[in-house]
Design an enzyme around this catalytic site. Sequence first.
Site, short mmCIF file in Angstrom:
data_model
loop_
_atom_site.label_atom_id
_atom_site.label_comp_id
_atom_site.label_asym_id
_atom_site.label_seq_id
_atom_site.Cartn_x
_atom_site.Cartn_y
_atom_site.Cartn_z
N HIS A 114 -9.10 13.77 -2.82
CA HIS A 114 -9.21 14.61 -1.82
C HIS A 114 -10.60 14.98 -1.38
O HIS A 114 -11.24 15.59 -2.22
CB HIS A 114 -8.32 16.20 -1.96
CG HIS A 114 -8.28 16.92 -0.33
ND1 HIS A 114 -7.99 16.53 0.53
CD2 HIS A 114 -9.18 17.89 -0.16
CE1 HIS A 114 -7.73 17.37 1.56
NE2 HIS A 114 -8.63 18.23 1.12
N GLY A 148 3.24 20.13 -3.21
CA GLY A 148 2.35 20.85 -2.11
C GLY A 148 1.57 19.85 -1.25
O GLY A 148 1.50 18.76 -1.70
C1 GAR Z 1 -10.51 9.57 1.64
O1 GAR Z 1 -11.70 10.31 1.99
C2 GAR Z 1 -9.49 10.71 0.96
O2 GAR Z 1 -10.40 11.47 0.45
C3 GAR Z 1 -8.78 11.15 2.15
O3 GAR Z 1 -8.51 10.02 3.02
C4 GAR Z 1 -9.88 9.16 2.92
C5 GAR Z 1 -9.27 7.75 2.94
O4 GAR Z 1 -10.38 6.96 2.92
N1 GAR Z 1 -7.74 11.65 1.70
C6 GAR Z 1 -7.04 12.65 2.02
O5 GAR Z 1 -7.68 13.52 2.94
C7 GAR Z 1 -5.79 13.60 1.41
N2 GAR Z 1 -5.68 14.72 1.88
P1 GAR Z 1 -10.36 5.30 2.45
O6 GAR Z 1 -8.95 4.77 3.27
O7 GAR Z 1 -11.52 4.85 3.01
O8 GAR Z 1 -10.08 5.32 0.83
#
Ligand code: GAR
Length: 199
Positions: A114, A148
């Site tokens: 996250h 959660g």
């Molecule tokens: C990442 O920044 C990850 O931390 C976030 O989605 C992005 C995916 O990027 N996840 C969340 O926000 C989960 N709540 P990616 O497809 O380039 O790995």
Amino acid sequence: MNNKFRLGVLGSGKGSNFVAIADAVAAGKIPADIVAVLSDVETVGILAGARERKLPAQFIPPGKFRTKLDDDAERAYIEALQLAKVDLVVLAGFMRILKGEFLRTFAQRVVNIHPSLLPSFPGLEAWKQALDYGVKVTGVTVHLVDQGIDTGPILAQQTVPVLEGDTPATLHARIQEAERELYPATIAMLARKAGEKAG
Ligand code: GAR
């Protein structure tokens, strides 16, 4: 016999975390194999990246809801991961909440990354939430997944400074840089621990 730690990666987006993990696996920095890459979005970077690397990639439709999987879809995800015999489910930008049956099946075996220092700023666009709030330090969290939204025992965190003049895009890019270090390193730690346990 190949008894390496088996990773199933789930994502909904461009797949930069997946690429960092796949590169670390290929470089021998994570003692594991990626045995399944699944997405709820059909044409998306993570699936393209997996196919480029000749890894098993599959689009599994999420069903009728917007933020979670419906029962049939949840079953399909569980079956695909069981069929691939995954040891660890790695959420890499998978934008659906996982619920009871899935988490019971893979109890203590689902990790998520996250883009904030949890428990601050769970939910969407955490980098924007951090900027809007005015914090001077934010970061990245890797945690075990529970019922959660972005909650569950924290495995690792890395701080990222918020700089004068940051925009959501510049801060997000800096956070993603930290993600690309922290996620492979944490998965490597889990894979090594599992290897030690197995003897
Ligand atoms: C990442 O920044 C990850 O931390 C976030 O989605 C992005 C995916 O990027 N996840 C969340 O926000 C989960 N709540 P990616 O497809 O380039 O790995």
